[in-house]
Structure formats: C-alpha cells, structure tokens
Design a protein around this motif. Structure first.
Motif, mmCIF file in Angstrom:
data_model
loop_
_atom_site.group_PDB
_atom_site.id
_atom_site.type_symbol
_atom_site.label_atom_id
_atom_site.label_comp_id
_atom_site.label_asym_id
_atom_site.label_seq_id
_atom_site.Cartn_x
_atom_site.Cartn_y
_atom_site.Cartn_z
ATOM 1 N N UNK A 7 -35.655 5.596 5.440
ATOM 2 C CA UNK A 7 -35.014 4.472 6.141
ATOM 3 C C UNK A 7 -35.874 4.009 7.313
ATOM 4 N N UNK A 8 -36.493 4.967 7.989
ATOM 5 C CA UNK A 8 -37.358 4.607 9.115
ATOM 6 C C UNK A 8 -38.549 3.790 8.655
ATOM 7 N N UNK A 9 -39.193 4.200 7.552
ATOM 8 C CA UNK A 9 -40.356 3.479 7.036
ATOM 9 C C UNK A 9 -39.966 2.071 6.583
ATOM 10 N N UNK A 29 -46.030 3.014 15.683
ATOM 11 C CA UNK A 29 -45.466 4.001 16.586
ATOM 12 C C UNK A 29 -44.371 3.395 17.459
ATOM 13 N N UNK A 30 -44.633 2.163 17.947
ATOM 14 C CA UNK A 30 -43.622 1.478 18.764
ATOM 15 C C UNK A 30 -42.348 1.195 17.966
ATOM 16 N N UNK A 31 -42.539 0.758 16.729
ATOM 17 C CA UNK A 31 -41.377 0.432 15.885
ATOM 18 C C UNK A 31 -40.597 1.690 15.503
ATOM 19 N N UNK A 32 -41.341 2.795 15.288
ATOM 20 C CA UNK A 32 -40.644 4.049 14.969
ATOM 21 C C UNK A 32 -39.785 4.503 16.153
ATOM 22 N N UNK A 35 -36.688 2.349 16.322
ATOM 23 C CA UNK A 35 -35.721 2.733 15.285
ATOM 24 C C UNK A 35 -34.984 4.008 15.674
ATOM 25 N N UNK A 36 -35.745 4.977 16.166
ATOM 26 C CA UNK A 36 -35.153 6.258 16.537
ATOM 27 C C UNK A 36 -34.175 6.117 17.699
ATOM 28 N N UNK A 37 -34.454 5.162 18.575
ATOM 29 C CA UNK A 37 -33.566 4.947 19.724
ATOM 30 C C UNK A 37 -32.243 4.314 19.294
ATOM 31 N N UNK A 38 -32.317 3.348 18.373
ATOM 32 C CA UNK A 38 -31.117 2.603 17.966
ATOM 33 C C UNK A 38 -30.391 3.221 16.785
#
Length: 338
Positions: A7-9, A29-32, A35-38
C-alpha cells in the motif's frame, strides 16, 4: 499493526505521477514519510483514552458494550485516527447516539461514577416509595432505577416509565410480560383512580385504556391520558343525558347528581348506600329522567321507589307495617277488632 509495504509503494507511485515529481530516492523518502504519518494504523484500543476522558463512568466497558450503547457509527469515529480532536467531536455530534440522547441522558453518561450512583439511588427511593405494590424484583429495580436516573424522570414521566416497564413494553424492558406484575398494576391505586373517575359518569374503562393511560400510550390509534378518559366519560354522560349537560359542565358528575337520590332510596328501601349503584343496576338511572321529562324530582323519586316493584319496597319493614296498619283499620271498620 504494521503498515502494508504494498500500500505504501502504491501511494508513493501514485503521488509521483499526480504531483509530477521526479522519481528520485529523496522524493520517494519524503512520500514514504508522509504516508507513514497519515496512514499509520492506530492502536486498536487508542480510542479508549478519548472515551475514558469524556465518559469516566464507563471506562471499564468492553468494546462491544460501548458499541451496543453508543452505536457502531460512534465507535467508527473514535477509531478514525486521521481526525483532529475538533473534527472528531463535530462528527460524534451527528451520530445516532447524540441525535437520540436527551440533554439529561448525555449529562448522565458523562458524569463520574459517584454522581451516577447518587442519581440512581434517588430514583430507586422514588420508585420503591410510590410503586412498591407493583412487585418489581431487585433486578427490575436496578434496571429501572438507572433508566429513570439517566433520563432525569420525575412526576408523570417517572410514573409512565414505571408502568411501561411493568407492562414490559419493548422499549422499556428487555424481558417478556410478567402477568403477575400486570395484574398488580391493573389492581393498583392509580388504575383504580382512573376507573373511579370514569365510573362517576357511568363510563366503564377497559383494561387496555387503563394501560394506555398509565404508560402514556395509544388506544384505538389515539393518545390516552387520565384527562382524556375523563373527557370521554363526560361526553358519554352528556350524550346519554343531554338535559344534565349544564350540571356536568359545571363540574358535577352523574355520581354527584345521584347522591341525593341514593340517600332517599337507602332510607325508603332500608338499604345501605353501598348497595345502590347506578353503574351496576340500570333501574337506578331512572332518577336522571329523560330529555323529555327532565330530571326526576325527589318526591316523584320516592313515589317511584314505592310503586315500582323492581325496587323491592314491598319487602321493607315500613311496607309490612303499613300493610298491617291497613289490615287493622279495615278489621275495625268491619267490627272484627275492637
């Protein structure tokens, strides 16, 4: 609960295209991180911290108990970690729980355990003081006391809640109808008062009407109360004796109007007044007269009591004495007695 790598990818790939970003390790890295934050799943019980703060008395409830009381939509909002505290409170106010709960019920739910217990104890005292003859069990009392306390019921509201519970209305009690409890209610003081008030106008109230009046329910599609039953009885009396309408409108019942007739009848017929009831024996209703003849005068009433054999005056001591006196008078007239 771990974040899904797939889902992250998918998120990262979609955002690079949507935002027209360069596909570089730095951007990924920024987008990951975004995603992890939200999208990081909340702890399954993270909602409990919020719940305990607003509803301290229910802090030991299980998830299923909270869901049963507050609803699934309430739980879904508590579990949504993406909502800010402000947005969460705003959404909670549109749940089924908030739209159905009264201000008093909401206040009760948010009180601390000690306050709730005091309110429940007060409700229990009110119930046992005024409705001890209904036959509520300890389980009934505990359940009903909390219902009354939570809704802040007093007076008519309390009375209706107790009787709704006794008749086991689906919304008031979880168990099937207890026939003994129903019998106790229908033979109780409140039910008797309803019948007596209506009987004073010659109207017989059915058990179904009594139940509807006591519980604030419906009878034949119409809302029923003690006042509506009284009005119905008065209308029935005026329909039967239209010439007595002015007296009824002035506040007199048929029982009030009949009072003098009953006294005279008891004296003439040598009966106890309790034996004379115009609602049980229609012959007494002749005292009210008709639209054509009007209400019977007391003199005419005494004459009727003595001349109409259905009243039984001929079996009284007075009648026998008069018969004896007449016999003696005739005997003297013919020289049979000196």
């Amino acid at each position: 609960m771990a974040i899904s790598a797939a889902d992250q990818k998918t998120f990262v790939d979609a955002q690079i295209l949507a935002r027209k970003l360069k596909d570089t390790p730095a951007n990924r890295k920024l987008l990951r991180a975004e995603y992890q934050k939200t999208a990081k799943p909340a702890d399954d019980m993270a909602w409990m911290e919020i719940f305990r703060k607003d509803y301290p008395s229910y802090s030991d409830w299980t998830t299923s108990a909270v869901t049963e009381h507050f609803g699934q939509d309430f739980m879904d909002i508590l579990n949504d970690a993406s909502l800010s505290p402000e947005e969460q409170q705003r959404r909670l106010k549109s749940t089924k729980y908030f739209t159905a709960a009264s201000d008093k019920q909401y206040k009760f739910d948010t009180e601390r355990t000690g306050v709730q217990q005091e309110l429940i104890a007060t409700a229990r005292r009110a119930i046992t003081t005024d409705y001890a003859d209904i036959g509520l069990s300890e389980t009934d009392l505990a359940d009903l006391s909390k219902t009354v306390a939570r809704s802040g019921l007093t007076g008519t509201g309390l009375k209706q809640a107790v009787y709704q519970y006794a008749f086991r209305r689906a919304a008031a009690a979880p168990m099937a109808t207890d026939t003994k409890m129903v019998t106790n209610v229908l033979q109780g003081a409140d039910a008797d008062a309803l019948r007596q008030n209506a009987r004073a106008y010659g109207y017989a109230v059915s058990d179904a009407e009594v139940q509807a009046a006591l519980t604030g329910g419906m009878y034949n599609g119409v809302a029923v109360s003690s006042e509506s039953i009284l009005q119905k009885a008065q209308k029935a009396a005026k329909g039967a004796y239209s010439h007595l309408s002015d007296q009824i409108d002035a506040g007199l019942s048929l029982s009030d109007i009949f009072e003098n007739y009953k006294r005279y009848a008891a004296n003439v017929l040598e009966l106890d007044e309790s034996q004379i009831d115009f609602t049980k024996d229609p012959k007494w209703q002749s005292a009210f007269g008709t639209k054509e003849s009007g209400q019977m005068g007391l003199g005419d009433w005494v004459t009727k009591l003595k001349s109409d054999e259905s009243f039984g005056w001929q079996f009284t001591k007075q009648a026998n004495q008069q018969a004896t006196d007449i016999g003696l008078t005739l005997a003297r007239a013919f020289g049979k007695v000196k």
